[in-house]
Design a protein around this motif. Structure first.
Motif, PDB file in Angstrom:
ATOM      1  N   ALA A   1       0.823  -1.211   0.000  1.00  0.00           N
ATOM      2  CA  ALA A   1       0.000   0.000   0.000  1.00  0.00           C
ATOM      3  C   ALA A   1       0.856   1.259   0.000  1.00  0.00           C
ATOM      4  CB  ALA A   1      -0.929  -0.013   1.210  1.00  0.00           C
ATOM      5  N   ILE A   2       1.911   1.299   0.822  1.00  0.00           N
ATOM      6  CA  ILE A   2       2.735   2.506   0.918  1.00  0.00           C
ATOM      7  C   ILE A   2       3.434   2.789  -0.412  1.00  0.00           C
ATOM      8  CG2 ILE A   2       4.751   3.534   2.027  1.00  0.00           C
ATOM      9  CD1 ILE A   2       3.971   2.082   4.586  1.00  0.00           C
ATOM     10  N   GLY A   3       4.058   1.763  -0.991  1.00  0.00           N
ATOM     11  CA  GLY A   3       4.751   1.962  -2.244  1.00  0.00           C
ATOM     12  C   GLY A   3       3.823   2.399  -3.367  1.00  0.00           C
ATOM     13  N   VAL A   4       2.655   1.780  -3.435  1.00  0.00           N
ATOM     14  CA  VAL A   4       1.691   2.133  -4.478  1.00  0.00           C
ATOM     15  C   VAL A   4       1.215   3.574  -4.309  1.00  0.00           C
ATOM     16  CG1 VAL A   4      -0.651   1.669  -5.310  1.00  0.00           C
ATOM     17  CG2 VAL A   4       0.946  -0.217  -4.955  1.00  0.00           C
ATOM     18  N   GLU A   5       0.944   3.987  -3.077  1.00  0.00           N
ATOM     19  CA  GLU A   5       0.484   5.360  -2.849  1.00  0.00           C
ATOM     20  C   GLU A   5       1.529   6.379  -3.289  1.00  0.00           C
ATOM     21  OE1 GLU A   5      -2.493   4.444   0.933  1.00  0.00           O
ATOM     22  OE2 GLU A   5      -0.697   5.686   1.224  1.00  0.00           O
TER      23      GLU A   5
ATOM     24  N   PRO B   1     -11.365  -2.602   7.842  1.00  0.00           N
ATOM     25  CA  PRO B   1     -11.127  -2.313   6.422  1.00  0.00           C
ATOM     26  C   PRO B   1      -9.667  -2.000   6.127  1.00  0.00           C
ATOM     27  CG  PRO B   1     -12.186  -0.450   7.489  1.00  0.00           C
ATOM     28  CD  PRO B   1     -12.158  -1.553   8.499  1.00  0.00           C
ATOM     29  N   ARG B   2      -9.246  -2.328   4.908  1.00  0.00           N
ATOM     30  CA  ARG B   2      -7.897  -2.061   4.421  1.00  0.00           C
ATOM     31  C   ARG B   2      -8.021  -1.186   3.169  1.00  0.00           C
ATOM     32  NH1 ARG B   2      -8.858  -7.343   4.906  1.00  0.00           N
ATOM     33  NH2 ARG B   2      -8.810  -7.643   2.636  1.00  0.00           N
ATOM     34  N   VAL B   3      -7.283  -0.084   3.142  1.00  0.00           N
ATOM     35  CA  VAL B   3      -7.442   0.886   2.063  1.00  0.00           C
ATOM     36  C   VAL B   3      -6.077   1.282   1.504  1.00  0.00           C
ATOM     37  CG1 VAL B   3      -8.296   3.178   1.431  1.00  0.00           C
ATOM     38  CG2 VAL B   3      -9.563   1.792   3.087  1.00  0.00           C
ATOM     39  N   THR B   4      -5.999   1.379   0.196  1.00  0.00           N
ATOM     40  CA  THR B   4      -4.842   1.967  -0.477  1.00  0.00           C
ATOM     41  C   THR B   4      -5.335   3.222  -1.187  1.00  0.00           C
ATOM     42  OG1 THR B   4      -3.865  -0.223  -0.829  1.00  0.00           O
ATOM     43  CG2 THR B   4      -3.007   1.587  -2.148  1.00  0.00           C
ATOM     44  N   TYR B   5      -4.748   4.366  -0.848  1.00  0.00           N
ATOM     45  CA  TYR B   5      -5.281   5.653  -1.302  1.00  0.00           C
ATOM     46  C   TYR B   5      -4.604   6.141  -2.584  1.00  0.00           C
ATOM     47  CZ  TYR B   5      -7.330   5.848   3.362  1.00  0.00           C
ATOM     48  OH  TYR B   5      -8.051   5.574   4.499  1.00  0.00           O
ATOM     49  N   SER B   6      -4.340   5.226  -3.477  1.00  0.00           N
ATOM     50  CA  SER B   6      -3.743   5.577  -4.760  1.00  0.00           C
ATOM     51  C   SER B   6      -4.845   5.990  -5.729  1.00  0.00           C
ATOM     52  CB  SER B   6      -2.990   4.356  -5.306  1.00  0.00           C
ATOM     53  OG  SER B   6      -3.849   3.220  -5.334  1.00  0.00           O
ATOM     54  N   SER B   7      -4.457   6.198  -6.964  1.00  0.00           N
ATOM     55  CA  SER B   7      -5.448   6.412  -8.024  1.00  0.00           C
ATOM     56  C   SER B   7      -5.187   5.369  -9.098  1.00  0.00           C
ATOM     57  CB  SER B   7      -5.327   7.812  -8.609  1.00  0.00           C
ATOM     58  OG  SER B   7      -6.247   7.992  -9.667  1.00  0.00           O
ATOM     59  N   PRO B   8      -6.044   4.336  -9.219  1.00  0.00           N
ATOM     60  CA  PRO B   8      -7.297   4.150  -8.473  1.00  0.00           C
ATOM     61  C   PRO B   8      -7.046   3.676  -7.042  1.00  0.00           C
ATOM     62  CG  PRO B   8      -6.888   2.267  -9.884  1.00  0.00           C
ATOM     63  CD  PRO B   8      -5.829   3.266 -10.217  1.00  0.00           C
ATOM     64  N   GLN B   9      -8.067   3.883  -6.207  1.00  0.00           N
ATOM     65  CA  GLN B   9      -8.015   3.416  -4.825  1.00  0.00           C
ATOM     66  C   GLN B   9      -8.417   1.944  -4.754  1.00  0.00           C
ATOM     67  OE1 GLN B   9     -10.622   5.860  -2.460  1.00  0.00           O
ATOM     68  NE2 GLN B   9      -9.302   7.660  -2.568  1.00  0.00           N
TER      69      GLN B   9
ATOM     70  N   VAL C   1     -12.225  -1.646  -6.106  1.00  0.00           N
ATOM     71  CA  VAL C   1     -11.183  -0.872  -6.769  1.00  0.00           C
ATOM     72  C   VAL C   1     -11.872   0.223  -7.555  1.00  0.00           C
ATOM     73  CG1 VAL C   1      -9.254  -0.885  -8.399  1.00  0.00           C
ATOM     74  CG2 VAL C   1      -9.700  -2.913  -7.006  1.00  0.00           C
ATOM     75  N   GLY C   2     -11.360   1.451  -7.444  1.00  0.00           N
ATOM     76  CA  GLY C   2     -11.941   2.537  -8.210  1.00  0.00           C
ATOM     77  C   GLY C   2     -11.917   3.845  -7.456  1.00  0.00           C
ATOM     78  N   PRO C   3     -12.521   4.886  -8.020  1.00  0.00           N
ATOM     79  CA  PRO C   3     -12.537   6.193  -7.367  1.00  0.00           C
ATOM     80  C   PRO C   3     -13.427   6.184  -6.122  1.00  0.00           C
ATOM     81  CG  PRO C   3     -13.896   6.220  -9.344  1.00  0.00           C
ATOM     82  CD  PRO C   3     -13.167   4.912  -9.338  1.00  0.00           C
ATOM     83  N   ASN C   4     -12.937   6.811  -5.060  1.00  0.00           N
ATOM     84  CA  ASN C   4     -13.723   7.018  -3.833  1.00  0.00           C
ATOM     85  C   ASN C   4     -14.094   5.744  -3.079  1.00  0.00           C
ATOM     86  OD1 ASN C   4     -13.775   9.795  -4.541  1.00  0.00           O
ATOM     87  ND2 ASN C   4     -15.619   9.499  -5.739  1.00  0.00           N
ATOM     88  N   VAL C   5     -13.487   4.618  -3.404  1.00  0.00           N
ATOM     89  CA  VAL C   5     -13.886   3.392  -2.713  1.00  0.00           C
ATOM     90  C   VAL C   5     -13.458   3.394  -1.252  1.00  0.00           C
ATOM     91  CG1 VAL C   5     -13.981   2.007  -4.809  1.00  0.00           C
ATOM     92  CG2 VAL C   5     -11.837   2.112  -3.496  1.00  0.00           C
ATOM     93  N   SER C   6     -12.507   4.267  -0.877  1.00  0.00           N
ATOM     94  CA  SER C   6     -12.140   4.391   0.539  1.00  0.00           C
ATOM     95  C   SER C   6     -13.327   4.852   1.368  1.00  0.00           C
ATOM     96  CB  SER C   6     -10.977   5.372   0.710  1.00  0.00           C
ATOM     97  OG  SER C   6     -11.300   6.650   0.190  1.00  0.00           O
ATOM     98  N   GLU C   7     -14.221   5.606   0.779  1.00  0.00           N
ATOM     99  CA  GLU C   7     -15.421   6.063   1.472  1.00  0.00           C
ATOM    100  C   GLU C   7     -16.556   5.040   1.346  1.00  0.00           C
ATOM    101  OE1 GLU C   7     -15.276   8.616   3.323  1.00  0.00           O
ATOM    102  OE2 GLU C   7     -13.437   9.539   2.582  1.00  0.00           O
ATOM    103  N   MET C   8     -16.524   4.215   0.305  1.00  0.00           N
ATOM    104  CA  MET C   8     -17.589   3.242   0.075  1.00  0.00           C
ATOM    105  C   MET C   8     -17.478   2.001   0.958  1.00  0.00           C
ATOM    106  SD  MET C   8     -17.668   3.379  -4.101  1.00  0.00           S
ATOM    107  CE  MET C   8     -18.534   1.808  -4.217  1.00  0.00           C
ATOM    108  N   ILE C   9     -16.298   1.733   1.520  1.00  0.00           N
ATOM    109  CA  ILE C   9     -16.078   0.467   2.202  1.00  0.00           C
ATOM    110  C   ILE C   9     -16.816   0.374   3.533  1.00  0.00           C
ATOM    111  CG2 ILE C   9     -14.012   1.141   3.488  1.00  0.00           C
ATOM    112  CD1 ILE C   9     -14.638  -2.204   1.628  1.00  0.00           C
ATOM    113  N   ALA C  10     -17.258   1.496   4.088  1.00  0.00           N
ATOM    114  CA  ALA C  10     -17.888   1.482   5.412  1.00  0.00           C
ATOM    115  C   ALA C  10     -19.108   0.570   5.445  1.00  0.00           C
ATOM    116  CB  ALA C  10     -18.268   2.898   5.834  1.00  0.00           C
TER     117      ALA C  10
END
Length: 503
Positions: free
Chosen positions: A216-220, A385-393, A450-459
């Motif tokens: 996750a860190i490297g991808v971000e 939840p596990r999140v990678t905040y890249s683009s795409p997320q 995977v995709g835009p804004n999925v960090s907010e969708m995972i809840a």
């Protein structure tokens, strides 16, 4: 000159990162007298070098990407003049500073006493804190004696040795966090070779970056630098990037990063590296056995993190670490070590703990409530939840398809591209929803996005997995149209035998 002072408390927390200050705040709210020892700044890596500053920079990257999308896809003739690095950094630092002040204010309001210094266990019930005063007597050594209130015996303190005794029912909480893992021959210099702790604080924006590590860190960081115009090469030793995630997540993320122009190499390894006057030159062996030479202004080493236990005095307290350096709890329900009264939270914990800030908060709540005498409610790591905040997320919760099958579960899987719903077409960035459920309309085991804004969708999916819901439970609830979350609803409709747009 050395001065000594004595303090008493119910709970001593060593480390002021998310797990540590989370423990302290909850324990204080439950009426316990708490001392928090931190040698740097409260907030830890997440606030000062990780989660918060990196996500601030990634937000700036989204704005840059938006300008390109507006021009190339929507006919909005916008152009990017330049990136004012100093202004960007100032905004990032202001966000960090305001959060830092907020944490300090919360601790003060809760009545948590913060001691600046380095703590060392000197026995199973004793801690010594050494600090350097910076007020009226700069450079003066300050030895703090911290003593826990005893409930069934008079506390004893040896003021000369500067140690304190704990009653058996009070606790020490270890929350000293982690640091970036380094590799032999790749010593960080803060400019050409950097770690995740200093990557965002290195001078200026490089024109090219080699990222070693596809977690996750490297991808971000690869995503951020690409948004800022850098040529980016991402090298991961495992056979796919984000290897701890579902294989379909890795596949879609790889596709999205390559579409953005990031040169992704999984199943590859670094052969050697040479530091140049203006960057680095590295030889990389690809998965196909080819040797490639990559030159970049900056090499980011993002190959994981290791627990910080140096100087903590674990052996003096009767504690040991495992072969990876983690402090393993004897009781996961209480996160208590083999030494009664000593608990551990955060990055010191091995898997199934996740090394994530929000998991550390949950662990802090558990330990604080345990110390206050409340019945423990163990952390359900499968529902974190596990999140990678890249683009795409990417965002996931629960088991991957491979993990579920490896555990002997008979599963039913449904996957839907985000572009199959109208809002996904609007965004135009690809992505997918994947749900893993027990066969025969059984409970949902995992959700992967995977995709835009999925960090907010995972809840939503976090609750679905955490509450052992079945697809039919979710299918009866209506998702708003048009939204990206509509795709989540569609997948659950399909698994429940009520599919609309999927047959």
């Amino acid at each position: 000159m050395t001065t000594r002072a004595t303090h008493t408390a119910d709970v001593i927390v060593i480390g002021g990162g998310t797990g540590g200050y989370g423990t302290a705040l909850r324990a204080a709210a439950l009426g316990l007298d708490v001392v928090l020892v931190e040698r740097d700044k409260v907030g830890g890596t997440c606030l000062h070098r990780g989660c918060i500053p990196s996500k601030a920079m990634l937000h700036a990257a989204e704005l840059v990407d938006g300008i390109a999308e507006a021009r190339e896809r929507w006919g909005v003739k916008a152009t990017l003049d330049s990136v004012d690095w100093a202004a960007l950094v100032a905004t990032r630092d202001d966000i960090v500073a305001r959060n830092h002040k907020g944490v300090e204010a919360h601790l003060a309001h809760a009545g948590v006493r913060v001691v600046r210094g380095t703590a060392r266990l000197t026995g199973p019930r004793t801690v010594r804190v050494e600090s350097v005063r910076t007020d009226s007597a700069p450079g003066t050594a300050d030895r703090r004696t911290l003593r826990a209130h005893a409930q069934d015996a008079r506390p004893h303190t040896d003021l000369e040795s500067g140690v304190h005794d704990f009653s058996a029912r009070r606790g020490i909480v270890l929350a000293t966090g982690s640091r970036p893992r380094t590799l032999l021959g790749l010593e960080p210099d803060g400019q050409h070779i950097v770690t995740s702790d200093d990557a965002l604080f290195a001078p200026g924006l490089p024109a090219s970056v080699l990222v070693l590590g596809g977690g996750a860190i490297g991808v971000e960081y690869a995503s951020f630098h690409r948004s800022m115009g850098a040529e980016v090469t991402l090298v991961e030793a495992a056979d796919r990037i984000v290897p701890l995630e579902d294989a379909d997540v890795s596949r879609h993320l790889t596709r999205g990063l390559r579409k953005r122009g990031i040169d992704v190499h999984a199943g590859a390894r670094l052969l050697d590296t040479e530091v140049l006057d203006n960057g680095v030159r590295a030889r990389v062996r690809t998965a196909r056995g080819e040797t490639r030479t990559v030159e970049a202004e900056r090499l980011l080493v993002a190959v994981g993190r290791v627990p910080v236990t140096e100087g903590l005095g674990l052996a003096a307290a009767g504690l040991t670490t495992d072969e990876r350096g983690f402090v393993v709890p004897a009781d996961w329900n209480r996160l208590e070590t083999a030494v009664p009264g000593i608990h551990v939270v955060g990055d010191l914990l091995p898997p199934p703990s996740l090394g994530l800030a929000h998991a550390s908060f949950a662990e802090g709540l558990l330990v604080a409530e345990t110390l206050a005498g409340l019945p423990p409610a163990p952390v359900d790591y499968a529902a974190v939840p596990r999140v990678t905040y890249s683009s795409p997320q990417t965002a996931s919760v629960g088991l991957s398809e491979t993990e579920a099958r490896a555990r002997g579960r008979e599963v039913e899987v449904d996957t839907m591209p985000l572009t199959a719903v109208a809002k996904g077409m609007v965004h135009g960035r690809g992505g997918m929803v994947k749900v893993v459920a027990e066969a025969g309309a059984g409970q949902v085991l995992g959700v992967h996005l995977v995709g835009p804004n999925v960090s907010e969708m995972i809840a939503e999916s976090q609750l679905i997995v955490g509450w052992d819901a079945e697809p039919s439970d979710v299918a009866r609830h209506v998702h708003a149209h048009p939204t990206l979350s509509e795709a989540v609803g569609e997948v659950f409709l399909t698994l429940a035998g009520r599919g609309l747009h999927q047959q």
